[in-house]
Design a protein around this motif. Structure first.
Motif, PDB file in Angstrom:
ATOM      1  N   ILE A   1       0.830  -1.200   0.000  1.00 16.94           N
ATOM      2  CA  ILE A   1       0.000   0.000   0.000  1.00 16.94           C
ATOM      3  C   ILE A   1       0.867   1.253   0.000  1.00 16.94           C
ATOM      4  N   ARG A   2       2.020   1.200   0.669  1.00 15.75           N
ATOM      5  CA  ARG A   2       2.908   2.367   0.637  1.00 15.75           C
ATOM      6  C   ARG A   2       3.483   2.563  -0.765  1.00 15.75           C
TER       7      ARG A   2
ATOM      8  N   SER B   1       0.724   3.707  -3.258  1.00 13.77           N
ATOM      9  CA  SER B   1       0.264   5.052  -2.912  1.00 13.77           C
ATOM     10  C   SER B   1       1.281   6.101  -3.359  1.00 13.77           C
TER      11      SER B   1
ATOM     12  N   PRO C   1       0.328   6.446   2.375  1.00 12.89           N
ATOM     13  CA  PRO C   1      -1.047   6.253   2.836  1.00 12.89           C
ATOM     14  C   PRO C   1      -1.206   6.754   4.271  1.00 12.89           C
ATOM     15  N   THR C   2      -2.397   7.152   4.630  1.00 11.76           N
ATOM     16  CA  THR C   2      -2.681   7.502   6.025  1.00 11.76           C
ATOM     17  C   THR C   2      -2.809   6.209   6.823  1.00 11.76           C
TER      18      THR C   2
ATOM     19  N   GLU D   1      -6.036   4.515   6.121  1.00  8.48           N
ATOM     20  CA  GLU D   1      -6.032   3.789   4.846  1.00  8.48           C
ATOM     21  C   GLU D   1      -5.287   2.466   4.967  1.00  8.48           C
ATOM     22  N   VAL D   2      -4.194   2.472   5.726  1.00  7.24           N
ATOM     23  CA  VAL D   2      -3.426   1.240   5.925  1.00  7.24           C
ATOM     24  C   VAL D   2      -4.274   0.209   6.670  1.00  7.24           C
TER      25      VAL D   2
ATOM     26  N   LEU E   1      -8.084  -0.901  -4.073  1.00 11.60           N
ATOM     27  CA  LEU E   1      -7.135   0.109  -3.612  1.00 11.60           C
ATOM     28  C   LEU E   1      -6.587   0.908  -4.792  1.00 11.60           C
TER      29      LEU E   1
ATOM     30  N   LEU F   1      -6.938   5.010  -5.630  1.00 10.25           N
ATOM     31  CA  LEU F   1      -5.783   5.890  -5.802  1.00 10.25           C
ATOM     32  C   LEU F   1      -5.808   6.587  -7.160  1.00 10.25           C
TER      33      LEU F   1
ATOM     34  N   SER G   1      -8.080   9.519  -7.060  1.00 14.78           N
ATOM     35  CA  SER G   1      -7.740  10.583  -6.117  1.00 14.78           C
ATOM     36  C   SER G   1      -7.259  11.833  -6.854  1.00 14.78           C
TER      37      SER G   1
ATOM     38  N   THR H   1       4.924   3.293   7.486  1.00 15.61           N
ATOM     39  CA  THR H   1       3.698   2.520   7.220  1.00 15.61           C
ATOM     40  C   THR H   1       3.626   1.246   8.066  1.00 15.61           C
TER      41      THR H   1
END
Length: 699
Positions: free
Chosen positions: A158-159, A162, A170-171, A174-175, A187, A191, A194, A662
């Motif tokens: 995810i990092r 993102s 990611p926040t 979100e993680v 996911l 993104l 966004s 993350t």
């Protein structure tokens, strides 16, 4: 590298022919070959010269050709009176001979044996396997016995995606949501939708367009270009097809359905520098801008070194000097103008100014009103000169005053012909560029996208796909991506989704001993990519982790905190004053930082951001002590450290660690951080976390 060489069979046209052209044919071509040795065709080369056969197929160790290339005797070593060939080039020639010296014997000279691969329209290749995605099939075909790395952890994935799709980490929310529901495709879709996506992908386009907020040269006065920059962000967010994206930037003013937005788009070529120094010939300065527009066009869309033909015919590629000036001629018919965007109050003042001038009011009143109107927002754009001819004069040896024959706008036929009946103007040129018949544009573009996601392109020289460029590491994959880009309607979002959902993209980036020995540079993509973040992204990641980053999109460029640079340039000091912005503008994304060509934002310059005085296709990545000093002590970085320290004091060390990396810290890492906190305080711990290799690296 060794594994790559062993996996990739040598192809004469792709691998050997460019080396012969560059290093051998000057002395051993068809005209008066030295030692009666010709290397321009198969028959004469195998026959050899005065000393006998130079090439023994299947036996490089017995081939005089290789012996002379590797000789330690400077009088004997070839090429004569030139630098020795690098070992990797000799290795290619050696392998070619060992594999049988396969050579297309057409009876014609080698320079005409076959058209360069990049100048042939890509044909969609068939993946070697049907049970995996095409990208993974093409990549996996080169591994041999090398085993690929497993998929990266969910936190790493995810990092990675993102950062790649939005330029931001990611926040924590979100993680946690992804860990609870690891639907990767969902996911990716989020993104891509966004608004941060457009900001992330506008950044490399600004390098290509040489975007800046100043004119360059010694005076380097201010200009207003942010309207065009905002158009680029919006175009990426709307996923404007790349062919339309190109056409609007070349000729948005010439479109039948031209709008205010398409006219703003023509600012791409208004990003050239503007020389305002005393004594400058305005006609010659304009000419230099035309040359820059032609060479930038060729670099960005054709991956071609057109500018090499400014003074003479291109030495290696099929570009005549006349071809270069034909491209310049397309830009002879436009005038450099601007569009105003006054507020209602400014419109009223403008009407008042017109009245005062008509009534011949006192000069002081007129001057006062004119000064008040200097703040009107403008956009630098193109407009056609009525009746202008799309023609120019060739310059003998490139000299501005050495006018040669007159040439009409046109293109290099070696790429693909000009469509019959197409208008000879910027609109016609744009449509020629993005025609499905053009063999280069799709390849050049997907090669840059691959570079952004994997840290290295499929062709190592993304600015040049000509005959002197190294061959692609995965030629079938490059052509598949190029044809796929066209198939999906030139949608960058669709192509990016295809790439980031591949197994190749999702692999763990940790390097095993096996991978390090077999493929240290990761040319086989059997593991994930790992590389340091770009300058603007480093700033954005630090501010995001600290909770300071502004979410505001677009608007005038801002002046973040940095050390005072007002004395950096002796001339025009008043205009050089750097007054930090107030409020949230102080913490905008790096994309919005005021870009001064002669004195770039220091933190960005240290991390290899260009001055944008010219088109830059690929930034270098250096590693210097000054970078560490900047990331630790820059005023903006220190602001982030104080904010993150305060945030951790209100939550926990673990949250601060996760905001930066993350992932969750181990017990040992938490214990170490707690000891540091007791000794040095929250801010110092936060400063260390913001400068971790994990924080500043995309892996």
């Amino acid at each position: 590298m060794l594994a790559l060489l062993l996996a990739l069979q040598v192809d004469f046209v792709r691998d050997v022919e460019p080396l012969l052209k560059a290093h051998c044919l000057k002395c051993h071509g068809a005209t008066k070959p030295k030692a009666q040795l010709r290397l321009d065709a198969r028959g004469p080369a195998l026959k050899g010269g005065l000393t006998g056969p130079a090439i023994v197929p299947g036996k490089s160790s017995e081939s005089l050709f290789i012996k002379l290339l590797t000789s330690t005797d400077p009088e004997e070593r070839m090429p004569a009176k030139a630098s020795a060939l690098p070992p990797e080039k000799i290795a290619v020639l050696r392998r070619w001979i060992d594999e049988g010296a396969v050579w297309p014997d057409t009876g014609a000279p080698v320079v005409e044996a076959k058209k360069h691969w990049a100048y042939i329209k890509p044909v969609r290749p068939v993946p070697p396997r049907k049970d995996v995605a095409p990208i993974d099939a093409f990549i996996g075909a080169r591994w041999g016995a090398l085993k690929p790395a497993p998929e990266a952890s969910k936190e790493a994935l995810i990092r990675r995606v993102s950062l790649d799709l939005t330029g931001l980490p990611p926040t924590l929310e979100e993680v946690d949501a992804f860990l609870a529901d690891p639907n990767y495709e969902k996911l990716v879709d989020r993104l891509l939708a966004s608004p941060r996506y457009g900001e992330r992908w506008a950044r490399p386009w600004l390098d290509l367009a040489r975007y800046a907020d100043t004119n360059g040269f010694n005076i380097d006065s201010r200009r207003v270009m942010w309207k065009w920059r905002d158009w680029v962000i919006d175009a990426f967010n709307r996923d404007v097809p790349f062919d339309r994206f190109t056409i609007e930037q070349f000729a948005g003013d010439l479109l039948p359905d031209a709008t205010e937005a398409t006219r703003i788009a023509t600012g791409f070529h208004r990003n050239t520098m503007l020389n305002e120094e005393g004594g400058v010939d305005p006609d010659e300065a304009r000419w230099e801008r035309l040359l820059d527009r032609a060479s930038t066009t060729a670099t960005v869309w054709l991956g071609s070194t057109y500018a090499c033909a400014q003074c003479h015919n291109h030495k290696y590629d099929p570009i005549a000097q006349k071809d270069f000036y034909k491209l310049v001629a397309f830009f002879e018919t436009q005038s450099e103008t601007s569009m105003d965007f006054p507020t209602p109050e400014q419109k009223a003042k403008r009407d008042e100014l017109a009245r005062l001038k008509k009534e011949k009011a006192p000069k002081a009143e007129i001057d006062k009103l004119q000064k008040e109107l200097q703040g009107i927002v403008t956009a630098l754009v193109f407009a056609e000169k009525p009746g202008a001819e799309p023609a120019t004069h060739l310059r003998i040896r490139g000299g501005y005053e050495a006018r040669g024959e007159k040439v009409t706008a046109g293109v290099t036929a070696a790429f693909h012909p000009w469509p019959e009946g197409a208008p000879l103007d910027r609109l016609g040129l744009a449509r020629w560029l993005v025609s499905p018949e053009n063999p280069l544009v799709a390849r050049v573009t997907v090669n840059r996208l691959w570079d952004a996601l994997f840290g290295r392109p499929l062709v190592d020289t993304p600015e040049d796909l000509g005959t002197q460029a190294p061959p692609p590491t995965h030629p079938e994959l490059l052509d598949w991506l190029a044809t796929e880009f066209v198939r999906v309607g030139w949608s960058q979002k669709a192509l990016l989704k295809t790439i980031v959902t591949s197994a190749a993209y999702k692999r763990d980036s940790r390097v095993s001993r096996e991978h390090l020995a077999a493929d240290p540079q990761n040319r086989l993509y059997a593991r994930g990519a790992r590389f340091r973040l770009e300058a603007e992204m480093i700033r954005d990641v630090q501010l995001s982790a600290a909770g300071l980053l502004s979410a505001k999109i677009g608007g005038p460029s801002v002046f973040p905190l940095q050390s005072d640079t007002s004395g950096a340039i002796a001339i025009n000091k008043t205009d050089m004053t750097w007054k930090p912005s107030e409020g949230e503008d102080r913490y905008r994304r790096g994309l919005y930082t005021y870009w001064r060509r002669t004195a770039p934002f220091v933190a960005f310059a240290l991390f290899d951001a260009p001055t944008r005085e010219q088109c830059v296709v690929r930034r270098t990545r250096t590693n210097t002590p000054l970078q560490a000093l900047s990331a630790l002590n820059d005023p903006a970085a220190w602001d982030a450290a104080k904010a993150l320290g305060k945030l951790m004091a209100e939550t926990s060390l673990e949250e601060g660690f996760r905001r930066c990396t993350t992932r969750r810290p181990s017990k040992d890492e938490l214990d170490l951080l707690e000891r540091a906190r007791k000794r040095d305080g929250w801010t110092m711990v936060a400063n260390a976390l913001l400068n971790l290799d994990e924080t500043l690296t995309r892996e």
